[in-house]
Scaffold this motif. Structure first.
Motif, mmCIF file in Angstrom:
data_model
loop_
_atom_site.group_PDB
_atom_site.id
_atom_site.type_symbol
_atom_site.label_atom_id
_atom_site.label_comp_id
_atom_site.label_asym_id
_atom_site.label_seq_id
_atom_site.Cartn_x
_atom_site.Cartn_y
_atom_site.Cartn_z
ATOM 1 N N VAL A 358 15.867 -7.358 -3.396
ATOM 2 C CA VAL A 358 16.138 -7.099 -4.808
ATOM 3 C C VAL A 358 15.591 -5.767 -5.284
ATOM 4 C CG1 VAL A 358 16.238 -9.547 -5.406
ATOM 5 C CG2 VAL A 358 14.052 -8.338 -5.541
ATOM 6 N N ALA A 359 14.746 -5.115 -4.477
ATOM 7 C CA ALA A 359 14.129 -3.870 -4.940
ATOM 8 C C ALA A 359 13.846 -2.945 -3.772
ATOM 9 C CB ALA A 359 12.825 -4.167 -5.688
ATOM 10 N N ARG A 360 13.881 -1.648 -4.073
ATOM 11 C CA ARG A 360 13.464 -0.616 -3.123
ATOM 12 C C ARG A 360 12.278 0.112 -3.728
ATOM 13 N NH1 ARG A 360 17.698 2.080 0.241
ATOM 14 N NH2 ARG A 360 17.197 4.053 -0.753
ATOM 15 N N ALA A 361 11.214 0.198 -2.970
ATOM 16 C CA ALA A 361 10.030 0.928 -3.419
ATOM 17 C C ALA A 361 9.774 2.068 -2.453
ATOM 18 C CB ALA A 361 8.826 -0.003 -3.491
ATOM 19 N N THR A 362 8.898 2.981 -2.853
ATOM 20 C CA THR A 362 8.575 4.142 -2.026
ATOM 21 C C THR A 362 7.066 4.275 -1.894
ATOM 22 O OG1 THR A 362 10.547 5.293 -2.828
ATOM 23 C CG2 THR A 362 8.866 6.629 -1.729
ATOM 24 N N THR A 363 6.575 4.385 -0.668
ATOM 25 C CA THR A 363 5.148 4.633 -0.473
ATOM 26 C C THR A 363 4.828 6.080 -0.813
ATOM 27 O OG1 THR A 363 5.324 5.311 1.848
ATOM 28 C CG2 THR A 363 5.114 2.949 1.418
ATOM 29 N N THR A 364 3.625 6.311 -1.297
ATOM 30 C CA THR A 364 3.177 7.677 -1.572
ATOM 31 C C THR A 364 1.981 8.070 -0.711
ATOM 32 O OG1 THR A 364 1.761 6.890 -3.373
ATOM 33 C CG2 THR A 364 3.990 7.615 -3.945
ATOM 34 N N ARG A 365 1.111 7.097 -0.398
ATOM 35 C CA ARG A 365 -0.076 7.373 0.414
ATOM 36 C C ARG A 365 -0.277 6.244 1.417
ATOM 37 N NH1 ARG A 365 -1.808 12.467 -0.743
ATOM 38 N NH2 ARG A 365 -3.828 11.959 0.183
ATOM 39 N N LEU A 366 -0.743 6.604 2.597
ATOM 40 C CA LEU A 366 -1.288 5.623 3.529
ATOM 41 C C LEU A 366 -2.768 5.529 3.193
ATOM 42 C CD1 LEU A 366 -1.151 3.774 6.004
ATOM 43 C CD2 LEU A 366 -1.495 5.801 7.442
ATOM 44 N N ILE A 367 -3.174 4.428 2.575
ATOM 45 C CA ILE A 367 -4.550 4.293 2.114
ATOM 46 C C ILE A 367 -5.501 4.118 3.287
ATOM 47 C CG2 ILE A 367 -6.117 2.919 0.684
ATOM 48 C CD1 ILE A 367 -3.682 2.020 -0.910
ATOM 49 N N LEU A 381 2.158 2.369 -3.249
ATOM 50 C CA LEU A 381 3.520 2.628 -3.676
ATOM 51 C C LEU A 381 3.568 3.531 -4.900
ATOM 52 C CD1 LEU A 381 5.087 -0.961 -3.418
ATOM 53 C CD2 LEU A 381 5.152 0.869 -1.716
ATOM 54 N N ARG A 382 4.706 4.094 -5.148
ATOM 55 C CA ARG A 382 4.939 4.849 -6.370
ATOM 56 C C ARG A 382 5.046 3.892 -7.556
ATOM 57 N NH1 ARG A 382 10.290 8.031 -5.976
ATOM 58 N NH2 ARG A 382 11.061 5.885 -6.059
ATOM 59 N N GLU A 383 5.554 2.675 -7.305
ATOM 60 C CA GLU A 383 5.787 1.699 -8.358
ATOM 61 C C GLU A 383 4.513 0.916 -8.680
ATOM 62 O OE1 GLU A 383 9.403 2.959 -6.441
ATOM 63 O OE2 GLU A 383 7.580 2.077 -5.620
ATOM 64 N N THR A 384 4.369 0.514 -9.921
ATOM 65 C CA THR A 384 3.216 -0.283 -10.336
ATOM 66 C C THR A 384 3.502 -1.768 -10.112
ATOM 67 O OG1 THR A 384 3.972 -0.599 -12.612
ATOM 68 C CG2 THR A 384 2.698 1.409 -12.126
ATOM 69 N N TYR A 385 2.423 -2.565 -10.184
ATOM 70 C CA TYR A 385 2.584 -4.010 -10.071
ATOM 71 C C TYR A 385 3.485 -4.545 -11.182
ATOM 72 C CZ TYR A 385 -1.198 -4.176 -6.618
ATOM 73 O OH TYR A 385 -1.960 -4.009 -5.492
ATOM 74 N N ALA A 386 3.323 -4.005 -12.393
ATOM 75 C CA ALA A 386 4.128 -4.466 -13.530
ATOM 76 C C ALA A 386 5.606 -4.154 -13.317
ATOM 77 C CB ALA A 386 3.626 -3.817 -14.818
ATOM 78 N N GLN A 387 5.909 -2.971 -12.795
ATOM 79 C CA GLN A 387 7.295 -2.607 -12.550
ATOM 80 C C GLN A 387 7.934 -3.526 -11.515
ATOM 81 O OE1 GLN A 387 6.477 1.525 -11.563
ATOM 82 N NE2 GLN A 387 7.468 2.241 -13.450
ATOM 83 N N LEU A 388 7.200 -3.832 -10.448
ATOM 84 C CA LEU A 388 7.737 -4.717 -9.421
ATOM 85 C C LEU A 388 7.918 -6.133 -9.954
ATOM 86 C CD1 LEU A 388 5.783 -3.579 -6.223
ATOM 87 C CD2 LEU A 388 8.091 -2.940 -6.957
ATOM 88 N N ARG A 389 6.979 -6.589 -10.757
ATOM 89 C CA ARG A 389 7.078 -7.936 -11.326
ATOM 90 C C ARG A 389 8.348 -8.065 -12.160
ATOM 91 N NH1 ARG A 389 5.411 -13.087 -10.723
ATOM 92 N NH2 ARG A 389 3.280 -12.419 -10.303
ATOM 93 N N ARG A 390 8.702 -7.025 -12.899
ATOM 94 C CA ARG A 390 9.918 -7.077 -13.723
ATOM 95 C C ARG A 390 11.173 -7.174 -12.858
ATOM 96 N NH1 ARG A 390 6.919 -3.510 -17.154
ATOM 97 N NH2 ARG A 390 7.787 -1.645 -16.163
ATOM 98 N N LEU A 391 11.077 -6.739 -11.619
ATOM 99 C CA LEU A 391 12.205 -6.822 -10.690
ATOM 100 C C LEU A 391 12.206 -8.130 -9.907
ATOM 101 C CD1 LEU A 391 12.091 -3.176 -9.293
ATOM 102 C CD2 LEU A 391 13.757 -4.113 -10.910
ATOM 103 N N GLY A 392 11.245 -9.001 -10.188
ATOM 104 C CA GLY A 392 11.158 -10.282 -9.489
ATOM 105 C C GLY A 392 10.335 -10.234 -8.223
#
Length: 535
Positions: A358-367, A381-392
């Protein structure tokens, strides 16, 4: 450890067009091959299409070619549908099965544009029906029922098999780079515009085909399809008009040279017509809900499973973190070493509760990543937890205490879009594989519901009582090499005795990692309780 990921296979699982390795796992299949030695197409027909999916490893979403054969129907390769069945009869058996029909989420086709990212007509895929679960060219094709009819003239199907020597036209948006596996995510590795090549139908024997196989051998040593041209067309002239003779199945079965295997569509006209005419309909049963699998997914760069995770200090506005294996990182951390906070840009496909991407995210750093002491990696990730939650897409909390023998765990294999039921058989003090050593490793009890296999690397193991991630799957004994060698991990006793049992699966606990992850989705080796790196 290593071959639990599919990254070393000749046709990487990260590539959806690669003969269904994402879902067929252990089958030795020909690679879905790109228009090599062709050139940029000067034009495009309105019935030519780019099949695109939200879970594509490409940044432009393309996965395969597709061709309009009726106002509301397109045809592609069967393995391009690549969905795993997750019904009650499958879940928990350790098996992987291919869905013959489905109502997918995040699938569409762009018709009539030379560019995959703009122009033409975009129409969503409502349903699909696949001719066969196998990747054999005899039936490796699927029909895509579109959400609406298109006001364009479809291309007719060939009525007979073209004979060797017949001029043929190949088209596709497949791989044109030279870097191999490391290059497959790169935007520069794929053409911005449709590519084309003129070639000929070759004798069956050139591709190792038998007389009874319903397949075509197309091309010659220098011309043919390549990665992500799967499902793409071969056009020929029949009765003075252009017809669709076949769709790309894979590379040469025998020599590995450029002549490629295409499914012969003329042999399947009756089956195709039965759906296109409406005499047969596709079942509309929705995919079953898989409890807890939302938040799981896969890394496009390696094909490894991955899961969105959080710790107590995580906030909804923080950039989300994903957990996978250290051996899924390229290059792998050296024995005795760890990688800390470096740039890393990779696509991550994430699942919703119905197992659909349902979603595509992008990594920014290998922690953080290591294969010493444990085998784990965490990306930001570039995306926040809140943004991902809104996508299910929820985040799974990392556990602060490990599992014990007898604990029942659920393995979320995002790369297979399914789950496994595993029981902790033992916690092994030392496990060794090639130059790497891990400590306090979870060994699964040998059960039918937890038959681990290649492709499960990075899959999170969750305690269903708490919903917490307690471990991450990383290896199993293939039994095809010496103990302690690659793909054949061994247990090492306090007396130095080595034990390696074919089929045994292992996972790494996350409890040592949890205290090292702090607010802001960062790694802090000095945080209270953090012992990682102190070997």
């Amino acid at each position: 450890m290593i071959m639990t990921s599919l990254a070393r296979r000749a046709c990487p699982a990260a590539l959806l067009a690669c003969a269904a390795l994402l879902v067929l796992v252990g089958l030795a299949a020909p690679s879905s091959q790109a228009i090599v030695d062709g050139h940029r197409a000067a034009d495009v027909a309105p019935y030519e299409g780019s099949f695109q999916r939200v879970d594509s490893p490409r940044r432009d979403n393309h996965v395969c070619g597709a061709t309009l054969i009726a106002p509301r129907w397109a045809i592609t390769a069967g393995h391009c549908t690549g969905l795993v069945e997750t019904g009650p009869s499958l879940r928990g058996t350790g098996a992987v099965k291919i869905a013959l029909t489905g109502s997918p989420v995040g699938w569409w086709v762009r018709f009539g544009s030379r560019k995959v990212g703009s122009g033409g007509r975009i129409v969503g895929v409502q349903q699909f029906v696949r001719a066969s679960r196998t990747i054999s060219p005899d039936g490796d094709f699927a029909l895509l029922k579109l959400r609406r009819a298109l006001p364009v003239e479809p291309v007719p199907l060939a009525t007979r098999r073209p004979t060797p020597g017949t001029r043929a036209l190949l088209r596709g948006w497949g791989y044109t780079g030279r870097g191999g596996l490391r290059d497959y995510e790169s935007t520069r590795s794929y053409p911005r515009a449709l590519r084309t090549a003129t070639t000929r139908i070759a004798p069956r024997a050139v591709c190792g085909l038998t007389k009874g196989q319903l397949a075509l051998c197309v091309g010659h040593d220098d011309v043919g399809p390549d990665n992500m041209d799967s499902g793409g067309p071969v056009f020929v002239t029949e009765g003075g008009r252009t017809v669709l003779a076949g769709t790309v199945n894979g590379g040469n079965y025998v020599s590995g040279l450029r002549p490629s295997v295409y499914t012969d569509l003329s042999a399947h006209r009756r089956w195709i017509r039965s759906y296109v005419s409406g005499r047969r309909t596709i079942p509309t049963t929705p995919r079953p809900t898989t409890p807890g699998i939302a938040g799981s997914g896969s890394l496009a760069s390696s094909g490894c499973a991955a899961s969105v995770v959080r710790v107590a200090a995580s906030r909804s506005t923080n950039r989300a973190m994903v957990l996978t294996n250290g051996h899924c990182v390229d290059p792998r951390p050296a024995p005795g070493d760890a990688v800390l906070d470096r740039p890393a840009r990779h696509l991550v496909t994430l699942l919703g509760p119905d197992s659909n991407p349902v979603a595509r995210a992008t990594t920014t750093r290998l922690i953080y990543a290591t294969m010493t002491g444990t085998d784990a990696a965490v990306y930001r990730l570039r995306e926040t937890y809140a943004q991902l939650r809104r996508l299910g897409v929820p985040a799974h909390p990392l556990a602060v205490s490990g599992p014990a023998p007898g604990d029942e765990l659920v393995m979320h294999a995002g790369s297979f879009q399914t789950t496994y039921a595993c029981t902790v058989g033992a916690v092994v003090p030392t496990v060794r594989e090639t130059g790497w050593t891990q400590r306090d490793v979870v060994r699964y009890r040998a059960t039918r519901s937890c038959r681990t296999q290649a492709g499960l690397s990075g899959a999170a193991l969750i305690d269903p009582r708490t919903g917490q991630v307690v471990a991450v799957h990383n290896s199993h004994v293939a039994g095809d090499g010496e103990p302690c060698s690659e793909d054949n991990p061994c247990e090492v006793g306090s007396d130095g005795a080595v034990t390696s049992v074919r089929g045994r699966g292992y996972a790494q606990q996350v409890t040592a990692l949890t205290p090292c992850l702090v607010a802001g989705s960062a790694f802090d080796a000095g945080a209270p309780g953090c012992t990682l790196g102190q070997w």
